[in-house]
Enzyme design. Structure first.
Site, PDB file in Angstrom:
ATOM      1  N   SER A   1     -47.062  -2.366 -37.281  1.00  0.00           N
ATOM      2  CA  SER A   1     -47.733  -3.639 -37.536  1.00  0.00           C
ATOM      3  C   SER A   1     -47.184  -4.200 -38.836  1.00  0.00           C
ATOM      4  CB  SER A   1     -49.253  -3.403 -37.674  1.00  0.00           C
ATOM      5  OG  SER A   1     -49.915  -4.495 -38.272  1.00  0.00           O
TER       6      SER A   1
ATOM      7  N   TYR B   1     -56.829   1.770 -40.830  1.00  0.00           N
ATOM      8  CA  TYR B   1     -55.856   1.099 -39.980  1.00  0.00           C
ATOM      9  C   TYR B   1     -54.502   0.987 -40.677  1.00  0.00           C
ATOM     10  CZ  TYR B   1     -53.612  -2.581 -37.231  1.00  0.00           C
ATOM     11  OH  TYR B   1     -52.720  -3.311 -36.472  1.00  0.00           O
TER      12      TYR B   1
END
Length: 277
Positions: A143, A156
């Site tokens: 990401s 995360y």
């Protein structure tokens, strides 16, 4: 070569295919003429997507936290559909809140799905891919979060940094083992892409957390970002085209994500402390 020339006619296995960029990648892969295995823990979501796509599409209920489930998926895919040309380790979840407020179960959930899920996918499929001389691709979903630091999303962000490092090491492992001529390992770094990851993200427990409001404020901020996020199908087309050109880092928004990568490099080179994005 174009993405159609590269991938058409092959088998793609995509985890977390029930929604978000996973569903976008599945739709685009199907449109390129691939046979697509839709793997997700949400049986209804992948069944609905299979009905939508029709043709050579298979849905499979799979919890990426379970290594045996990934091995079973790999065995079934090779036995019924043949060699896998594209493996996409995409399944992922989010978490909001200060790190000290994060429930242990939520921490484990994020790491088990986002990191161990990728590892289990690699262990289940890569040996089978390496056993032939056929061209094959492994995409691991990191990401933009894999190159930045963000408050109130530590689990995360940690997971996506880990996936990026895992993918870089895997690339070197494949080269070292002599399979680099036909196994193409690539890291996918999406920016903001429309999904339900923020709505389904874990939060903090009111009776244990010091600041529930901060966690939910961060969720609201991410939902605001979602309003201007990229369409998953458009993001997927960009990823496929970059992959066909042999890029290692596949960026859904090259300018935005690329700028974040540059800033990260500058911070490390200058040995500056992190600052909020």
């Amino acid at each position: 070569m174009s993405a159609r020339d590269t991938f058409s006619g092959g088998v793609a296995v995509i985890t977390g295919a029930g929604s978000g960029i996973g569903a976008g990648l599945a739709r685009h892969a199907s449109g390129l003429g691939m046979t697509v295995v839709l793997a997700d823990i949400d049986a209804d979501a992948v069944a609905a997507l299979r009905r939508e796509l029709g043709g050579a599409t298979v849905d499979a209920v799979c919890d990426v936290r379970d290594p045996d489930a990934l091995h079973e998926l790999a065995d079934t895919t090779y036995e019924t559909l043949g060699p896998v040309r594209l493996l996409v380790n995409n399944a992922g979840v989010e978490q909001f809140g200060y790190l000290w407020d994060t429930p242990v179960a939520n921490w484990r959930r994020v790491l088990d799905i986002n990191v161990s899920g990728v590892f289990h996918g690699v262990r289940a499929f890569l040996p089978k891919m390496m056993a032939t001389d056929e061209q094959a691709w492994v995409w691991n979903l990191s990401s933009v979060g894999g190159v930045v630091a963000i408050p109130l999303q530590a689990p995360y962000i940690v997971s996506k940094h880990a996936v990026l490092a895992m993918t870089e090491c895997l690339y070197l492992d494949v080269q070292s083992a002599g399979h680099g001529h036909h196994i193409h390992v690539q890291a996918v770094l999406p920016g903001a892409v429309v999904s339900n990851i923020f709505e389904s993200a874990g939060g903090v427990e009111a009776d244990r957390a010091t600041d529930v409001g901060a966690a939910e404020a961060q969720r609201a901020a991410m939902l605001d970002i979602k309003a201007g996020a990229m369409d998953p199908l458009a993001a997927s087309e960009t990823v496929f085209e970059q992959a066909a050109k042999g890029r290692f880092y596949l960026l859904t928004q090259p300018d935005y994500v690329g700028a974040a990568m540059t800033r990260r490099a500058e911070v490390l080179a200058a040995q500056r402390p992190p600052t909020p994005r």
